[in-house]
Structure formats: structure tokens, C-alpha cells
Design a protein around this motif. Structure first.
Motif, PDB file in Angstrom:
ATOM      1  N   VAL A   1    -106.364  19.596  68.678  1.00  0.00           N
ATOM      2  CA  VAL A   1    -106.693  20.907  68.131  1.00  0.00           C
ATOM      3  C   VAL A   1    -105.493  21.833  68.309  1.00  0.00           C
ATOM      4  O   VAL A   1    -104.844  21.808  69.360  1.00  0.00           O
ATOM      5  N   VAL A   2    -105.229  22.630  67.296  1.00  0.00           N
ATOM      6  CA  VAL A   2    -104.199  23.664  67.388  1.00  0.00           C
ATOM      7  C   VAL A   2    -104.871  25.009  67.181  1.00  0.00           C
ATOM      8  O   VAL A   2    -105.651  25.195  66.245  1.00  0.00           O
ATOM      9  N   ALA A   3    -104.570  25.925  68.088  1.00  0.00           N
ATOM     10  CA  ALA A   3    -105.000  27.320  67.957  1.00  0.00           C
ATOM     11  C   ALA A   3    -103.740  28.158  67.884  1.00  0.00           C
ATOM     12  O   ALA A   3    -102.674  27.741  68.345  1.00  0.00           O
ATOM     13  N   GLN A   4    -103.857  29.321  67.298  1.00  0.00           N
ATOM     14  CA  GLN A   4    -102.684  30.186  67.208  1.00  0.00           C
ATOM     15  C   GLN A   4    -103.109  31.632  67.306  1.00  0.00           C
ATOM     16  O   GLN A   4    -104.259  31.971  67.077  1.00  0.00           O
ATOM     17  N   GLY A   5    -102.157  32.463  67.683  1.00  0.00           N
ATOM     18  CA  GLY A   5    -102.442  33.883  67.771  1.00  0.00           C
ATOM     19  C   GLY A   5    -101.282  34.640  68.380  1.00  0.00           C
ATOM     20  O   GLY A   5    -100.254  34.061  68.732  1.00  0.00           O
ATOM     21  N   THR A   6    -101.490  35.929  68.538  1.00  0.00           N
ATOM     22  CA  THR A   6    -100.469  36.801  69.102  1.00  0.00           C
ATOM     23  C   THR A   6    -100.561  36.818  70.624  1.00  0.00           C
ATOM     24  O   THR A   6     -99.560  36.767  71.316  1.00  0.00           O
TER      25      THR A   6
ATOM     26  N   ARG B   1     -94.438  34.606  67.008  1.00  0.00           N
ATOM     27  CA  ARG B   1     -93.221  35.345  67.349  1.00  0.00           C
ATOM     28  C   ARG B   1     -93.411  36.818  67.013  1.00  0.00           C
ATOM     29  O   ARG B   1     -94.020  37.153  65.996  1.00  0.00           O
ATOM     30  N   ARG B   2     -92.860  37.674  67.850  1.00  0.00           N
ATOM     31  CA  ARG B   2     -92.967  39.126  67.629  1.00  0.00           C
ATOM     32  C   ARG B   2     -92.540  39.481  66.203  1.00  0.00           C
ATOM     33  O   ARG B   2     -93.191  40.261  65.527  1.00  0.00           O
ATOM     34  N   GLU B   3     -91.428  38.906  65.760  1.00  0.00           N
ATOM     35  CA  GLU B   3     -90.868  39.259  64.458  1.00  0.00           C
ATOM     36  C   GLU B   3     -91.733  38.789  63.293  1.00  0.00           C
ATOM     37  O   GLU B   3     -91.568  39.268  62.166  1.00  0.00           O
ATOM     38  N   ASN B   4     -92.657  37.881  63.540  1.00  0.00           N
ATOM     39  CA  ASN B   4     -93.524  37.387  62.470  1.00  0.00           C
ATOM     40  C   ASN B   4     -94.867  38.102  62.405  1.00  0.00           C
ATOM     41  O   ASN B   4     -95.661  37.837  61.499  1.00  0.00           O
TER      42      ASN B   4
ATOM     43  N   GLY C   1     -94.089  30.071  68.052  1.00  0.00           N
ATOM     44  CA  GLY C   1     -94.046  29.633  66.665  1.00  0.00           C
ATOM     45  C   GLY C   1     -92.646  29.555  66.076  1.00  0.00           C
ATOM     46  O   GLY C   1     -91.668  30.012  66.663  1.00  0.00           O
ATOM     47  N   HIS C   2     -92.584  28.998  64.904  1.00  0.00           N
ATOM     48  CA  HIS C   2     -91.330  28.821  64.161  1.00  0.00           C
ATOM     49  C   HIS C   2     -90.809  30.177  63.704  1.00  0.00           C
ATOM     50  O   HIS C   2     -91.601  31.046  63.325  1.00  0.00           O
ATOM     51  N   PRO C   3     -89.505  30.377  63.684  1.00  0.00           N
ATOM     52  CA  PRO C   3     -88.969  31.685  63.295  1.00  0.00           C
ATOM     53  C   PRO C   3     -89.197  32.058  61.826  1.00  0.00           C
ATOM     54  O   PRO C   3     -89.252  33.245  61.502  1.00  0.00           O
TER      55      PRO C   3
ATOM     56  N   PRO D   1     -94.658  24.136  62.603  1.00  0.00           N
ATOM     57  CA  PRO D   1     -95.213  23.472  63.797  1.00  0.00           C
ATOM     58  C   PRO D   1     -96.466  22.652  63.492  1.00  0.00           C
ATOM     59  O   PRO D   1     -96.698  21.618  64.124  1.00  0.00           O
ATOM     60  N   ILE D   2     -97.238  23.090  62.513  1.00  0.00           N
ATOM     61  CA  ILE D   2     -98.440  22.339  62.129  1.00  0.00           C
ATOM     62  C   ILE D   2     -98.033  20.990  61.552  1.00  0.00           C
ATOM     63  O   ILE D   2     -98.619  19.952  61.887  1.00  0.00           O
TER      64      ILE D   2
END
Length: 147
Positions: A9-14, A42-45, A75-77, A83-84
Motif C-alpha cells: 500500500v502507498v499513502a501520500q500527503g503533506t 515536497r514543499r515546492e509541490n 516525493g519526486h521533485p 515514485p508510484i
């Protein structure tokens, strides 16, 4: 069970200013499979809300400290789906209130040849009066009381 049999499982978030709502999301995501990898934006994303207060690495390290999380990465820039593609998960777990459009994610995954299910975690209601389950509300409270 071999690694090939395990449900990834992949989760994502800030995950800025980690709070009980984040912990609930990650525990819920972990329960969807056998292994949980978390991608920290990433902050910039981050363009859909205020830029995170905390640096990328600090947010990643705090997320990695949660027992339900097996691996955490930034995450990726440039390409949030890179990454997925690399991880090739069985499930992508979205938070109950994340802004993502499930159908759009499924379309992009299909376009890239990634075969995985997209699910939403359940909501977590405050357990007591005054409990804050939002980074924005936490920041607002800090500013009200100490700003």
C-alpha cells in the motif's frame, strides 16, 4: 508469505504538523495491506493549500516514526507519479478528505501501465471537545493563543 504475495500500500500527503487525523489515515492505510510506504509531498509541490511549515526531511522522519509505516520517502521533485511507477503498489490509499480525484488518478495509472486499486480511508471524528484534526486549525490555534 513472500514479498511477492504481500499487498503493498502507498499513502501520500503533506503531513505538516502531524496530528491524530494523520495517524488515523496511516493506520487505516496500513490495514489495507501488508506493507505501507508513505510518500511525503515536497514543499515546492504543494500548491492546493498553504506551503508546509516544516522541511521535507523533518516531515518524512516524523511519518517514518509511526509504527504503521514501513517506509517513508520524500516525493519526486517534478513527477508525483514517478515514485508510484517505481514502487508498483497494489493499493493507493487516499485520505478521506484529500483533494485528489480518484478517477483522474486511476486514468493516469492506467496510462502509465500501473495496475493498482485506489481506495479512500475512513474519516476520524474528534474524540473530545477541542481536539484538532487539521494542520490549518492547529496553526490558527497557535496564532490565536501565542501569536
Amino acid at each position: 508469505m513472500t514479498a511477492d504475495d504481500a499487498t503493498h500500500v502507498v499513502a501520500q500527503g503533506t503531513f505538516d504538523l502531524l496530528h491524530p487525523g494523520h495517524v488515523h489515515y496511516l493506520r487505516d492505510a496500513a490495514a489495507m495491506g501488508d506493507r505501507l510506504t508513505v510518500i511525503v509531498a515536497r514543499r515546492e509541490n504543494v500548491t492546493h493549500k498553504e506551503t508546509p511549515v516544516l522541511p521535507n526531511r523533518q516531515r518524512r522522519d516524523v511519518v517514518a516514526a509511526i509504527d504503521a509505516v514501513d517506509d517513508a520517502r520524500v516525493g519526486h521533485p517534478a513527477d508525483i507519479f514517478a515514485p508510484i511507477e517505481e514502487l508498483d503498489p497494489d493499493v493507493i490509499a487516499l485520505g478521506h478528505d484529500q483533494h485528489h480525484d480518484e478517477a483522474a488518478i486511476e486514468d493516469e495509472l492506467a496510462r502509465r501501465g500501473v495496475d493498482c486499486e485506489v481506495r479512500r480511508s475512513g474519516a476520524r471524528e474528534p474524540e473530545y471537545e477541542g481536539e484538532l484534526l487539521s494542520t490549518g486549525r492547529i496553526i490558527d490555534r497557535i496564532l490565536e493563543e501565542r501569536g
